[in-house]
Design a protein around this motif. Structure first.
Motif, PDB file in Angstrom:
ATOM      1  N   LEU A 131       0.819  -1.215   0.000  1.00 41.25           N
ATOM      2  CA  LEU A 131       0.000   0.000   0.000  1.00 41.25           C
ATOM      3  C   LEU A 131       0.853   1.265   0.000  1.00 41.25           C
ATOM      4  CD1 LEU A 131      -2.535  -1.219   2.700  1.00 41.25           C
ATOM      5  CD2 LEU A 131      -3.063  -0.842   0.298  1.00 41.25           C
ATOM      6  N   GLN A 132       2.180   1.082  -0.122  1.00 42.08           N
ATOM      7  CA  GLN A 132       3.132   2.191  -0.075  1.00 42.08           C
ATOM      8  C   GLN A 132       3.003   2.970   1.244  1.00 42.08           C
ATOM      9  OE1 GLN A 132       2.345   4.399  -3.734  1.00 42.08           O
ATOM     10  NE2 GLN A 132       3.800   3.120  -4.855  1.00 42.08           N
ATOM     11  N   ALA A 133       2.787   2.224   2.310  1.00 50.24           N
ATOM     12  CA  ALA A 133       2.739   2.800   3.652  1.00 50.24           C
ATOM     13  C   ALA A 133       4.006   2.400   4.413  1.00 50.24           C
ATOM     14  CB  ALA A 133       1.494   2.311   4.399  1.00 50.24           C
ATOM     15  N   ARG A 134       4.326   3.123   5.459  1.00 48.22           N
ATOM     16  CA  ARG A 134       5.548   2.868   6.221  1.00 48.22           C
ATOM     17  C   ARG A 134       5.189   2.428   7.634  1.00 48.22           C
ATOM     18  NH1 ARG A 134       9.078   5.682   9.615  1.00 48.22           N
ATOM     19  NH2 ARG A 134       7.684   7.494   9.579  1.00 48.22           N
ATOM     20  N   VAL A 135       5.849   1.385   8.107  1.00 52.54           N
ATOM     21  CA  VAL A 135       5.662   0.899   9.467  1.00 52.54           C
ATOM     22  C   VAL A 135       6.955   1.095  10.244  1.00 52.54           C
ATOM     23  CG1 VAL A 135       5.187  -1.111  10.920  1.00 52.54           C
ATOM     24  CG2 VAL A 135       3.913  -0.794   8.802  1.00 52.54           C
ATOM     25  N   GLU A 136       6.873   1.844  11.317  1.00 49.34           N
ATOM     26  CA  GLU A 136       8.034   2.085  12.185  1.00 49.34           C
ATOM     27  C   GLU A 136       8.030   1.057  13.313  1.00 49.34           C
ATOM     28  OE1 GLU A 136       9.100   5.440  15.514  1.00 49.34           O
ATOM     29  OE2 GLU A 136       8.442   6.150  13.552  1.00 49.34           O
ATOM     30  N   VAL A 137       9.145   0.353  13.476  1.00 46.96           N
ATOM     31  CA  VAL A 137       9.269  -0.673  14.509  1.00 46.96           C
ATOM     32  C   VAL A 137      10.169  -0.147  15.616  1.00 46.96           C
ATOM     33  CG1 VAL A 137       9.926  -3.059  15.007  1.00 46.96           C
ATOM     34  CG2 VAL A 137       9.000  -2.474  12.765  1.00 46.96           C
ATOM     35  N   THR A 138       9.721  -0.270  16.871  1.00 54.57           N
ATOM     36  CA  THR A 138      10.509   0.241  17.984  1.00 54.57           C
ATOM     37  C   THR A 138      10.323  -0.622  19.220  1.00 54.57           C
ATOM     38  OG1 THR A 138      10.948   2.188  19.367  1.00 54.57           O
ATOM     39  CG2 THR A 138       8.663   1.779  18.759  1.00 54.57           C
ATOM     40  N   ARG A 139      11.325  -0.571  20.094  1.00 51.49           N
ATOM     41  CA  ARG A 139      11.228  -1.142  21.433  1.00 51.49           C
ATOM     42  C   ARG A 139      11.773  -0.148  22.448  1.00 51.49           C
ATOM     43  NH1 ARG A 139       8.687  -5.460  23.789  1.00 51.49           N
ATOM     44  NH2 ARG A 139      10.471  -5.606  25.184  1.00 51.49           N
ATOM     45  N   GLU A 140      11.933   1.101  22.027  1.00 56.68           N
ATOM     46  CA  GLU A 140      12.444   2.145  22.906  1.00 56.68           C
ATOM     47  C   GLU A 140      11.288   2.889  23.562  1.00 56.68           C
ATOM     48  OE1 GLU A 140      15.544   2.647  23.677  1.00 56.68           O
ATOM     49  OE2 GLU A 140      16.226   1.047  22.338  1.00 56.68           O
ATOM     50  N   PRO A 141      11.225   2.897  24.889  1.00 56.85           N
ATOM     51  CA  PRO A 141      10.087   3.536  25.562  1.00 56.85           C
ATOM     52  C   PRO A 141       9.871   4.994  25.174  1.00 56.85           C
ATOM     53  CG  PRO A 141      11.355   2.224  27.118  1.00 56.85           C
ATOM     54  CD  PRO A 141      12.152   2.262  25.855  1.00 56.85           C
ATOM     55  N   GLU A 142      10.942   5.779  25.103  1.00 50.17           N
ATOM     56  CA  GLU A 142      10.778   7.200  24.808  1.00 50.17           C
ATOM     57  C   GLU A 142      10.298   7.425  23.383  1.00 50.17           C
ATOM     58  OE1 GLU A 142      10.718   9.618  26.974  1.00 50.17           O
ATOM     59  OE2 GLU A 142      11.006   7.986  28.407  1.00 50.17           O
ATOM     60  N   GLN A 143      10.824   6.634  22.458  1.00 47.83           N
ATOM     61  CA  GLN A 143      10.370   6.753  21.078  1.00 47.83           C
ATOM     62  C   GLN A 143       8.900   6.367  20.961  1.00 47.83           C
ATOM     63  OE1 GLN A 143      12.506   4.304  18.299  1.00 47.83           O
ATOM     64  NE2 GLN A 143      11.593   5.267  16.505  1.00 47.83           N
ATOM     65  N   LEU A 144       8.504   5.336  21.692  1.00 46.64           N
ATOM     66  CA  LEU A 144       7.111   4.912  21.666  1.00 46.64           C
ATOM     67  C   LEU A 144       6.205   5.985  22.259  1.00 46.64           C
ATOM     68  CD1 LEU A 144       4.906   2.853  21.164  1.00 46.64           C
ATOM     69  CD2 LEU A 144       5.516   1.743  23.324  1.00 46.64           C
ATOM     70  N   ARG A 145       6.638   6.609  23.350  1.00 43.79           N
ATOM     71  CA  ARG A 145       5.825   7.666  23.965  1.00 43.79           C
ATOM     72  C   ARG A 145       5.637   8.835  23.003  1.00 43.79           C
ATOM     73  NH1 ARG A 145       5.177   6.734  29.401  1.00 43.79           N
ATOM     74  NH2 ARG A 145       6.709   5.310  30.354  1.00 43.79           N
ATOM     75  N   ARG A 146       6.686   9.172  22.239  1.00 42.42           N
ATOM     76  CA  ARG A 146       6.587  10.292  21.297  1.00 42.42           C
ATOM     77  C   ARG A 146       5.626   9.976  20.157  1.00 42.42           C
ATOM     78  NH1 ARG A 146      12.246  10.458  22.062  1.00 42.42           N
ATOM     79  NH2 ARG A 146      12.555   9.339  20.095  1.00 42.42           N
TER      80      ARG A 146
END
Length: 329
Positions: A19-34
């Motif tokens: 679908l030409q969409a982007r998925v951001e993968v994270t396990r960092e709490p601060e990045q997730l909160r933002r």
């Protein structure tokens, strides 16, 4: 996306790439909160659900738990207020969530639920959809369990078009369904088919999003909680039809408490043996009343003859109009 399972990550990213969409993968709490509030959708893997729940993030809609088995993620659905997606079986649901064409669905979604049997909830749903069509395109969707077929109630049982029998496998993005559905003037209808196949959550969401893109008002007849979770249900107005008698009010209180429903509005059903004042019904339930529907002696006969309710009984149509005006206000 918050997930350690690379297989699940790859499946979600594959659906996004198509679908030409982007998925951001994270396990960092601060990045997730933002990113938590601003992300259009959040996917949480079964292996990370407890970790995300422990972060104390603010509640938000559009959270989806992904796992290989429903039992792996089901226990975290309530704490995270999230839908459950089993992969790879429901990858089409992931595509529907990520599809940017579904990001804006301009129609109004109204869900009708009867607090008990015999209150005419299906008739009210039909009347609201039919009345709404006088102001703009509307749709009526049957999602009640073992529904008898709203096409029969509307006198459309002989009309060609798709029912749930044809739509039960719908996934992803559907273009305009209206040309393929039975119609009554400006109202489209999705009803139970003769084979009685009932849709799951993915098919219901797919069809509702399609209808909401092309109709000003979509009215759903049915109280199936297994379907009413996540987008677009978070924007729905749920109207609980309550009989204006002591037993009717008590039945409504039990139902609301058992299902944990919130943000409900009440339509009071009056008639012989149902004469409690409207303000007493509202006070007993601590819920706002958006309208009153009375007893109409000519309505049962009209329905038996397959005559649409809002056409046959002008007073009933006026009551439906007042309810719709109250919702708009």
């Amino acid at each position: 996306m918050i997930c350690r399972d690379l297989g699940l990550v790859e499946q979600v990213q594959g659906a996004a790439a198509a679908l030409q969409a982007r998925v951001e993968v994270t396990r960092e709490p601060e990045q997730l909160r933002r990113s938590w509030r601003g992300a259009r959708a959040v996917f949480v893997g079964a292996d990370s659900a407890s970790w995300v729940a422990g972060l104390g993030l603010p509640p938000r809609s559009g959270v989806h738990l992904v796992g290989r088995r429903a039992e792996d993620v089901m226990s975290w659905s309530v704490p995270l207020e999230a839908t459950v997606v089993v992969l790879p079986d429901q990858i089409g649901f992931v595509s529907a969530i990520l599809d940017q064409r579904d990001s804006e669905v301009g129609g109004r979604l109204v869900r009708i639920v009867g607090a008990s049997g015999g209150l005419g909830a299906s008739t009210l749903a039909a009347g609201l959809a039919q009345t709404a069509a006088r102001s703009g395109p509307s749709a009526l969707v049957e999602l009640a369990r073992a529904g008898g077929g709203l096409d029969i109630l509307m006198g459309l049982e002989r009309e060609a078009g798709w029912r749930w029998d044809e739509l039960v496998g719908a996934t992803g993005h559907l273009d305009d369904l209206a040309p393929r559905l039975p119609r009554l003037g400006g109202m489209a209808l999705v009803s139970t088919g003769r084979h009685g196949r009932e849709p799951g959550a993915e098919a219901a969401v797919t069809v509702l999003k399609s209808l909401l893109r092309g109709h000003q008002t979509v009215v759903v007849d049915g109280g199936r909680d297994d379907l009413a979770n996540g987008d677009p249900w978070t924007q729905a107005r749920t109207l609980l039809v309550v009989g204006a008698d002591v037993r009717g009010v008590l039945a409504a209180r039990v139902l609301v408490e058992e299902r944990g429903w919130v943000d409900l509005e009440v339509v009071v059903r009056r008639g012989p043996g149902r004469s409690l004042p409207v303000d007493e019904v509202a006070g007993a339930l601590s819920l706002p009343v958006v309208g009153v529907v009375g007893h109409h002696s000519g309505l049962p006969r009209a329905l038996e003859q397959g005559a649409p309710p809002a056409t046959s009984v002008p007073r009933f149509a006026r009551q439906c109009r007042r309810i719709l005006d109250g919702l708009a206000a």
